[in-house]
Design an enzyme around this catalytic site. Structure first.
Site, PDB file in Angstrom:
ATOM      1  N   ASP A 226     -69.385  78.689  68.652  1.00 48.25           N
ATOM      2  CA  ASP A 226     -70.581  79.475  68.334  1.00 48.25           C
ATOM      3  C   ASP A 226     -70.630  79.906  66.872  1.00 48.25           C
ATOM      4  O   ASP A 226     -71.707  80.178  66.348  1.00 48.25           O
ATOM      5  CB  ASP A 226     -70.648  80.712  69.239  1.00 48.25           C
ATOM      6  CG  ASP A 226     -70.831  80.323  70.686  1.00 48.25           C
ATOM      7  OD1 ASP A 226     -71.677  79.455  70.947  1.00 48.25           O
ATOM      8  OD2 ASP A 226     -70.112  80.857  71.552  1.00 48.25           O
TER       9      ASP A 226
ATOM     10  N   HIS B  98     -70.155  84.963  76.092  1.00 48.89           N
ATOM     11  CA  HIS B  98     -70.226  83.521  76.417  1.00 48.89           C
ATOM     12  C   HIS B  98     -71.265  82.909  75.476  1.00 48.89           C
ATOM     13  O   HIS B  98     -71.129  82.994  74.263  1.00 48.89           O
ATOM     14  CB  HIS B  98     -70.554  83.403  77.910  1.00 48.89           C
ATOM     15  CG  HIS B  98     -70.425  82.044  78.503  1.00 48.89           C
ATOM     16  ND1 HIS B  98     -69.878  80.971  77.847  1.00 48.89           N
ATOM     17  CD2 HIS B  98     -70.785  81.557  79.748  1.00 48.89           C
ATOM     18  CE1 HIS B  98     -69.906  79.906  78.637  1.00 48.89           C
ATOM     19  NE2 HIS B  98     -70.453  80.219  79.798  1.00 48.89           N
TER      20      HIS B  98
ATOM     21  N   HIS C 107     -61.050  82.899  71.891  1.00 45.90           N
ATOM     22  CA  HIS C 107     -61.387  82.052  73.024  1.00 45.90           C
ATOM     23  C   HIS C 107     -60.380  82.287  74.125  1.00 45.90           C
ATOM     24  O   HIS C 107     -59.203  82.486  73.844  1.00 45.90           O
ATOM     25  CB  HIS C 107     -61.371  80.567  72.612  1.00 45.90           C
ATOM     26  CG  HIS C 107     -62.101  79.700  73.574  1.00 45.90           C
ATOM     27  ND1 HIS C 107     -61.491  79.158  74.683  1.00 45.90           N
ATOM     28  CD2 HIS C 107     -63.392  79.313  73.616  1.00 45.90           C
ATOM     29  CE1 HIS C 107     -62.391  78.474  75.357  1.00 45.90           C
ATOM     30  NE2 HIS C 107     -63.554  78.547  74.739  1.00 45.90           N
TER      31      HIS C 107
HETATM   32  N1  COA Z   1     -62.795  89.892  67.306  1.00 41.62           N
HETATM   33  C1  COA Z   1     -61.783  90.779  67.172  1.00 41.62           C
HETATM   34  N2  COA Z   1     -60.711  90.803  67.978  1.00 41.62           N
HETATM   35  C2  COA Z   1     -60.661  89.880  68.952  1.00 41.62           C
HETATM   36  C3  COA Z   1     -61.657  88.923  69.144  1.00 41.62           C
HETATM   37  C4  COA Z   1     -62.763  88.961  68.271  1.00 41.62           C
HETATM   38  N3  COA Z   1     -63.767  88.099  68.410  1.00 41.62           N
HETATM   39  N4  COA Z   1     -61.342  88.148  70.193  1.00 41.62           N
HETATM   40  C5  COA Z   1     -60.173  88.571  70.652  1.00 41.62           C
HETATM   41  N5  COA Z   1     -59.752  89.631  69.916  1.00 41.62           N
HETATM   42  C6  COA Z   1     -58.529  90.392  70.101  1.00 41.62           C
HETATM   43  C7  COA Z   1     -58.709  91.310  71.293  1.00 41.62           C
HETATM   44  O1  COA Z   1     -59.244  92.557  70.886  1.00 41.62           O
HETATM   45  C8  COA Z   1     -57.283  91.432  71.764  1.00 41.62           C
HETATM   46  O2  COA Z   1     -56.603  92.321  70.936  1.00 41.62           O
HETATM   47  P1  COA Z   1     -55.516  93.346  71.542  1.00 41.62           P
HETATM   48  O3  COA Z   1     -54.480  92.470  72.169  1.00 41.62           O
HETATM   49  O4  COA Z   1     -55.062  94.092  70.342  1.00 41.62           O
HETATM   50  O5  COA Z   1     -56.268  94.178  72.534  1.00 41.62           O
HETATM   51  C9  COA Z   1     -56.714  90.049  71.529  1.00 41.62           C
HETATM   52  O6  COA Z   1     -57.497  89.493  70.478  1.00 41.62           O
HETATM   53  C10 COA Z   1     -56.787  89.144  72.749  1.00 41.62           C
HETATM   54  O7  COA Z   1     -58.116  89.002  73.150  1.00 41.62           O
HETATM   55  P2  COA Z   1     -58.612  89.042  74.658  1.00 41.62           P
HETATM   56  O8  COA Z   1     -59.806  89.944  74.765  1.00 41.62           O
HETATM   57  O9  COA Z   1     -57.471  89.276  75.581  1.00 41.62           O
HETATM   58  O10 COA Z   1     -59.075  87.579  74.870  1.00 41.62           O
HETATM   59  P3  COA Z   1     -59.935  87.065  76.100  1.00 41.62           P
HETATM   60  O11 COA Z   1     -59.379  85.755  76.434  1.00 41.62           O
HETATM   61  O12 COA Z   1     -60.041  88.052  77.201  1.00 41.62           O
HETATM   62  O13 COA Z   1     -61.388  86.994  75.461  1.00 41.62           O
HETATM   63  C11 COA Z   1     -63.286  86.237  74.332  1.00 41.62           C
HETATM   64  C12 COA Z   1     -61.917  85.859  74.918  1.00 41.62           C
HETATM   65  C13 COA Z   1     -64.024  84.967  73.939  1.00 41.62           C
HETATM   66  C14 COA Z   1     -64.120  86.964  75.399  1.00 41.62           C
HETATM   67  C15 COA Z   1     -63.079  87.148  73.104  1.00 41.62           C
HETATM   68  O14 COA Z   1     -62.298  86.472  72.155  1.00 41.62           O
HETATM   69  C16 COA Z   1     -64.369  87.629  72.506  1.00 41.62           C
HETATM   70  O15 COA Z   1     -64.953  88.600  72.996  1.00 41.62           O
HETATM   71  N6  COA Z   1     -64.883  86.961  71.438  1.00 41.62           N
HETATM   72  C17 COA Z   1     -66.124  87.318  70.808  1.00 41.62           C
HETATM   73  C18 COA Z   1     -67.300  86.738  71.573  1.00 41.62           C
HETATM   74  C19 COA Z   1     -67.402  85.253  71.419  1.00 41.62           C
HETATM   75  O16 COA Z   1     -67.363  84.713  70.345  1.00 41.62           O
HETATM   76  N7  COA Z   1     -67.614  84.584  72.580  1.00 41.62           N
HETATM   77  C20 COA Z   1     -67.779  83.130  72.616  1.00 41.62           C
HETATM   78  C21 COA Z   1     -66.638  82.513  73.323  1.00 41.62           C
HETATM   79  S1  COA Z   1     -66.696  80.761  73.246  1.00 41.62           S
END
Ligand code: COA
Length: 376
Positions: free
Chosen positions: A313, A223, A262
Site C-alpha cells: 500500500d 487492510h 505486515h
Molecule cells: N507503524 C508503527 N509501528 C508499527 C507499525 C506501523 N505501521 N506496524 C507495526 N508496528 C509495530 C507495532 O506497534 C508493534 O510494536 P510493539 O511490539 O512495540 O507493540 C510491532 O511493530 C509489531 O506489530 P504488530 O501490531 O504486532 O503487527 P501485526 O502483525 O499485528 O500487524 C499490521 C500488522 C499490518 C496490522 C500493522 O503493521 C499495521 O497496523 N500497519 C499499518 C496499516 C497498514 O499499512 N496496513 C496494510 C497491511 S498490508
C-alpha cells in the site's frame, strides 16, 4: 486455560487450511501465484492473464486468453437499474460502501444467484470481474455530476477502467503501471478479506454474499484502506523538508505509520520493489517527484528506527494519485483487482468445503440464575 485452550489472538501463526493458489514466503520475502513469482508476472503478463492463471491453475495460451477476454469484455455493462440505484446513493458516501452495495445489488440481479454449482459460480465470478470496474467508475462519474461512460469492448481491462473514469486512456506507461498494481493486488493467500470470503463461502452462501463480505473486510485501514491512508499521510506531510520531523513525532508518540508493517512479512514485502519502480515512473511521467521523495525518507526512517518495512500500500497510494485517481478510489481499485483472488479462493473452498467455525475461550460471568426484576 489449559493447553488445549491456547488462544491465537488474531489467528497469528494458525494454519486454517491448505491452498494451491498462492504462497507467501516470509523467509525470502517472496510471493508466488500458482508457482510463478509475482514480480515476473507483473513484468511479463497482463492482469487478464493473471486472473486466468488464478482461476485455472495455468497461464492461458493465445487462444485461451482471447476466449477469456472475449467473455469478460461481453459482461462489462451494468444495467440501467443498477446505474439508477448508484445515482441514489448519498453523495458524501465512501466509494467502498458504494461498491459493497453495488455488488450486493448485482447479486439480486444475477440470473444465477440461487445456483451454487461450480459452473454457475465461475460464470458469476466472471460477471463480477467485468462489472465491478464499471460500477466503481459509474459511482465516480455520478458523484462528480459527469455523464456515465459505457465500457468499451475494444480495450483491455486496465485501459477500459481509465476510459470509464476519465473518458480517455493515458500513455501506455501509465496503463502498464496500473496493470502492474492490479497484478500485485490480485492475490495474497489467507489475508483478512480473503479469509472472510472463504468463511462466508463455507456456509454455502453464494459468491455475491462472499464478495460483499470481503469488500467490507477490505475497507479497514489495517487492510486495504491503508493505500488511502498512505496518501492522506503524504499530503499531510506535504513536502520532503517536513518528512523527518513528522515521522520522528509519530514514532515518539508510538503512533502507527500507515503503509508499514505486515502480519506475515517481517523483513520486506516482495511486491514493494516492483510497485515502487512503477510509482517512480509515474512521478517522472507526471513531473511531480515530491511524494516519492517523502516516501523515501519515511521508509529510511522506519527501517532505521523501528526495523519495519513498507507494504504494497505504501507505493500503491502515491502511484494511484500520480495516475490521476482521487484518494477514495484507491481501495475500490484494490477491490477490482482482489476480486480475482477472492473468487479463486471461493472456488477452492467450495471444492473441498468444511464449515469454518473456530472456538473461543469463554471469560465472562460464571453460570448464574436469572434474578427476578425485584432482585436486580
Ligand atoms: N507503524 C508503527 N509501528 C508499527 C507499525 C506501523 N505501521 N506496524 C507495526 N508496528 C509495530 C507495532 O506497534 C508493534 O510494536 P510493539 O511490539 O512495540 O507493540 C510491532 O511493530 C509489531 O506489530 P504488530 O501490531 O504486532 O503487527 P501485526 O502483525 O499485528 O500487524 C499490521 C500488522 C499490518 C496490522 C500493522 O503493521 C499495521 O497496523 N500497519 C499499518 C496499516 C497498514 O499499512 N496496513 C496494510 C497491511 S498490508
Amino acid at each position: 486455560m489449559d493447553e488445549q485452550q491456547e488462544v491465537h489472538k488474531g489467528l497469528v501463526g494458525v494454519y486454517a487450511d491448505t491452498t494451491a493458489i498462492s504462497k507467501v514466503m516470509p523467509e525470502t520475502n517472496s510471493l508466488t501465484y500458482r508457482g510463478y513469482a509475482v514480480q515476473d508476472l507483473a513484468e511479463n503478463c497482463r492482469f487478464e492473464e493473471v486472473v486466468y492463471l488464478l482461476w485455472n491453475g495455468e497461464l492461458p495460451n493465445r487462444r485461451q486468453l482471447a476466449a477469456f477476454e472475449k467473455e469478460e469484455r461481453a459482461e462489462r455493462r451494468i444495467t440501467p437499474r443498477l446505474r439508477t440505484v448508484i445515482s441514489t446513493f448519498p453523495r458524501r458516501g465512501h466509494p467502498m460502501d458504494a461498491i459493497r452495495t453495488a455488488v450486493s445489488f448485482l447479486g439480486l440481479e444475477d440470473p444465477e444467484t440461487a445456483d451454487n454449482s461450480p459452473e454457475a459460480t465461475r460464470r458469476k465470478a466472471l460477471r463480477l470481474l467485468a462489472k465491478i470496474p464499471t460500477a466503481i467508475a459509474a459511482h465516480h462519474r455520478i458523484g462528480h455530476r459527469l455523464r456515465v461512460l459505457s465500457p468499451r469492448a475494444d480495450r483491455t481491462f486496465a485501459e477500459n477502467f481509465f476510459h470509464m473514469c476519465f473518458g480517455k486512456v493515458p500513455a501506455p506507461e501509465v496503463v502498464k503501471a496500473f496493470d502492474v498494481s492490479l497484478i500485485l493486488y490480485a492475490e495474497h493467500s489467507f489475508n483478512a478479506s480473503t479469509f472472510t470470503a472463504r468463511t462466508v463461502a463455507s456456509t454455502e452462501a453464494d459468491i455475491h454474499a462472499a464478495v460483499t463480505a470481503a469488500i467490507a473486510a477490505l475497507k479497514g485501514p489495517l487492510h486495504g484502506g491503508a493505500n488511502e491512508a498512505v496518501m492522506h499521510m503524504l499530503q499531510e506531510i506535504g513536502s520532503p523538508e517536513r518528512a523527518h520531523g513528522w515521522i520522528n513525532d509519530r514514532l515518539e508518540h508510538r503512533a502507527l505509520v500507515m503503509g508499514f508493517g505486515h502480519r506475515v512479512y517481517k523483513s520486506g514485502d516482495s511486491r514493494v520493489p516492483t510497485m515502487t519502480k512503477y510509482a517512480e515512473k509515474m512521478a517522472a511521467v507526471v513531473g511531480d517527484t515530491r511524494w516519492m521523495e517523502i516516501s523515501r525518507i519515511l521508509a529510511a526512517e522506519m527501517l532505521e528506527q523501528k526495523n519495519i518495512h513498507p507494504n504494497l500500500d505504501f507505493p500503491a497510494g502515491p502511484a494511484y494519485h500520480l495516475m490521476g485517481f482521487e484518494i477514495p478510489m484507491f481501495t475500490p481499485i484494490f477491490v477490482a483487482a482482489r476480486l480475482s483472488g477472492w473468487a479463486a479462493h471461493i472456488f477452492e473452498q467450495a471444492a473441498d468445503n468444511r464449515l469454518i467455525r473456530p472456538l473461543s475461550v469463554y471469560t465472562g460471568a460464571a453460570q448464574r440464575p436469572v434474578p427476578s426484576m425485584r432482585e436486580r
